[in-house]
Design a protein around this motif. Structure first.
Motif, mmCIF file in Angstrom:
data_model
loop_
_atom_site.group_PDB
_atom_site.id
_atom_site.type_symbol
_atom_site.label_atom_id
_atom_site.label_comp_id
_atom_site.label_asym_id
_atom_site.label_seq_id
_atom_site.Cartn_x
_atom_site.Cartn_y
_atom_site.Cartn_z
ATOM 1 N N SER A 5 2.953 1.531 -3.324
ATOM 2 C CA SER A 5 2.147 1.837 -4.510
ATOM 3 C C SER A 5 1.778 3.311 -4.542
ATOM 4 N N ALA A 6 1.423 3.865 -3.372
ATOM 5 C CA ALA A 6 1.061 5.273 -3.317
ATOM 6 C C ALA A 6 2.252 6.135 -3.727
ATOM 7 N N GLU B 113 4.734 5.169 -5.568
ATOM 8 C CA GLU B 113 5.004 4.934 -6.985
ATOM 9 C C GLU B 113 4.099 5.766 -7.885
ATOM 10 N N ALA B 114 2.836 5.915 -7.467
ATOM 11 C CA ALA B 114 1.903 6.704 -8.271
ATOM 12 C C ALA B 114 2.445 8.121 -8.434
ATOM 13 N N VAL B 115 3.037 8.640 -7.369
ATOM 14 C CA VAL B 115 3.559 10.004 -7.432
ATOM 15 C C VAL B 115 4.805 10.080 -8.324
ATOM 16 N N LEU C 232 5.525 8.172 -10.726
ATOM 17 C CA LEU C 232 5.058 7.988 -12.092
ATOM 18 C C LEU C 232 4.520 9.306 -12.653
ATOM 19 N N CYS C 233 3.786 10.026 -11.829
ATOM 20 C CA CYS C 233 3.205 11.284 -12.295
ATOM 21 C C CYS C 233 4.295 12.305 -12.614
ATOM 22 N N TYR D 284 4.698 5.515 -19.262
ATOM 23 C CA TYR D 284 4.787 4.382 -18.332
ATOM 24 C C TYR D 284 5.989 3.513 -18.665
ATOM 25 N N ILE E 98 -3.289 7.130 -7.533
ATOM 26 C CA ILE E 98 -2.857 6.655 -6.211
ATOM 27 C C ILE E 98 -3.832 5.591 -5.713
ATOM 28 N N MET F 38 -3.588 2.364 -7.971
ATOM 29 C CA MET F 38 -2.320 1.637 -7.869
ATOM 30 C C MET F 38 -2.208 0.933 -6.528
ATOM 31 N N VAL F 39 -2.752 1.558 -5.484
ATOM 32 C CA VAL F 39 -2.747 0.894 -4.174
ATOM 33 C C VAL F 39 -3.600 -0.376 -4.234
ATOM 34 N N MET G 75 5.274 11.460 -15.957
ATOM 35 C CA MET G 75 4.187 11.832 -16.865
ATOM 36 C C MET G 75 4.087 13.334 -17.066
ATOM 37 N N LEU G 76 4.417 14.081 -16.005
ATOM 38 C CA LEU G 76 4.417 15.540 -16.125
ATOM 39 C C LEU G 76 5.282 15.964 -17.305
ATOM 40 N N LEU H 99 -3.676 12.236 -10.804
ATOM 41 C CA LEU H 99 -2.869 11.730 -9.696
ATOM 42 C C LEU H 99 -3.692 11.065 -8.575
ATOM 43 N N VAL I 32 -2.117 16.024 -15.676
ATOM 44 C CA VAL I 32 -1.472 15.027 -14.815
ATOM 45 C C VAL I 32 -1.955 15.159 -13.376
ATOM 46 N N THR J 35 0.838 -1.203 0.000
ATOM 47 C CA THR J 35 0.000 0.000 0.000
ATOM 48 C C THR J 35 0.872 1.252 0.000
#
Lengths: 193, 175
Positions: free
Chosen positions: A33-34, A36-38, A40-41, A153, B53, B56-57, A44-45, B49, B45, A30
């Motif tokens: 992943s959170a 990683e999402a950031v 990744l963004c 990605y 989040i 992906m979690v 992506m930015l 986001l 983006v 958990t």
């Protein structure tokens, strides 16, 4: 829909993990992943801004309008029953161009405008017109020149050449769109009215 | 089929050359336009986001619990007959409903197998040629107040599955 999808994924994951004794892994997953999402963004930015910048140039130098005009004969072929000078032709063309160029966020508003006009032409019937069916089938068959997100990605996860799939993707998307077009034309003739 | 790889390398640089070159020829201020557009990229983006989040979690939890592997080994006997990797079945199904949920599965596949693996490449190609069928139909037909959607779903499914089959064949041929 996404509400249940999301909830169910988490419930299944945690329950299954409890049964297989993977609770520690799930905890870590958990948090990671959170994070990683950031990250990744951030990648992506860069890619997104680059692409949007380029598309903004294309729009202001008039290339978008040129493309929309080029699409006119295609639209006449796909939607033979639409009144020739109706604004809906413009909307449909802009929606297709935006989709082709991977500008999904710009495609939807103009696509919905097209749909409203089509409803008007269909006398607000509850039954979809052939034009609506064609419009959506083509929309969903998704002709896309560059899948910008996928490139971002791929690069985030360490691809040696993130763009190497472009040709293959383009070929696949052309094939699926051709099938969508043929289906629409045949269905229109078969289920006329 | 090497030609396809060749094309891939040319698409992005060519687009840049064409658009910027065209702009210069029209004597437009291309740099200002570029910067203005790039600013919008931030907004796009930032908008995704929070969903990213969340999803992906959720996928992270599914993967860590072993449920994703269990699911793909469960369907493996079925999919091996049609030469489609069982790891990608959840992706193809979820992509029909939600684009962002599909995105998190794509990322999971890239993380597990690498973007340059067979599965990674096939995923990339499939994502290039499919669209969220049910979501798109719901949003568009709701706007038009249409209840009877006639042959739209059939056409969308035919196009999507042709795309998936084409992706498998093309990926096998090209890479």
């Amino acid at each position: 829909m996404i509400n249940y999808l999301w909830g169910i994924m988490i419930v299944i994951g945690v329950v299954y993990g409890a049964l297989t004794g993977k609770m520690a892994d799930i905890s870590t997953a958990t948090i990671n992943s959170a994070k990683e999402a950031v990250t990744l963004c951030i990648t992506m930015l860069g890619v997104m801004s680059l692409w949007m910048g380029l598309m903004s140039v294309a729009r202001s130098v008039g290339l978008m309008d040129k493309l929309t005009k080029m699409l006119r004969p295609v639209i006449r072929m796909l939607f033979p029953d639409l009144p020739k000078d109706h604004i809906v032709n413009e909307y449909i063309a802009s929606n297709m161009i935006a989709n082709i160029l991977g500008l999904g966020w710009a495609a939807t508003p103009v696509g919905l405008k097209a749909m409203k006009e089509l409803a008007e032409l269909n006398h607000h019937s509850e039954r979809a017109s052939c034009d609506m069916c064609t419009f959506l089938i083509i929309n969903i068959s998704s002709l896309q020149l560059i899948p910008v997100n996928i490139i971002a990605y791929r690069s985030q996860y360490g691809s040696v050449n993130p763009a190497e799939i472009l040709g293959a993707g383009l070929l696949a998307t052309i094939i699926s769109t051709i099938v969508g077009v043929v289906f629409s034309i045949v269905a229109r003739k078969t289920f006329k009215k | 089929m090497g030609f396809i790889i060749y094309v891939s390398d040319y698409i992005i640089p060519f687009l840049f050359l064409y658009i910027i070159g065209y702009g210069l020829a029209m004597k437009k201020n291309v740099y200002d336009d570029f910067v203005k557009g790039a600013k919008d990229g931030f907004k796009v983006v930032l908008d995704i986001l929070p969903t990213l989040i969340g999803l992906m979690v959720a996928i992270g939890v599914l993967r860590a619990s072993g449920a994703l592997e269990a699911l793909s080994s469960l369907i493996a006997p079925l999919t091996s007959k049609i030469m489609f990797p069982s790891e990608l079945v959840p992706l193809v199904i979820i992509k029909m409903f939600s684009s962002s949920a599909a995105t998190s599965l794509v990322l999971d596949i890239f993380k597990e197998f690498g973007p340059d693996s067979y599965l990674g490449r096939l995923t990339s190609v499939i994502m290039s040629c499919t669209e969220t069928i049910f979501y798109t139909m719901a949003v568009y037909f709701m706007t038009a107040n249409v209840k009877k959607t006639r042959y739209t779903l059939a056409g969308a499914l035919v196009a999507t599955f042709t795309g998936v089959i084409a992706s498998v064949i093309i990926t096998n041929l090209v890479f």
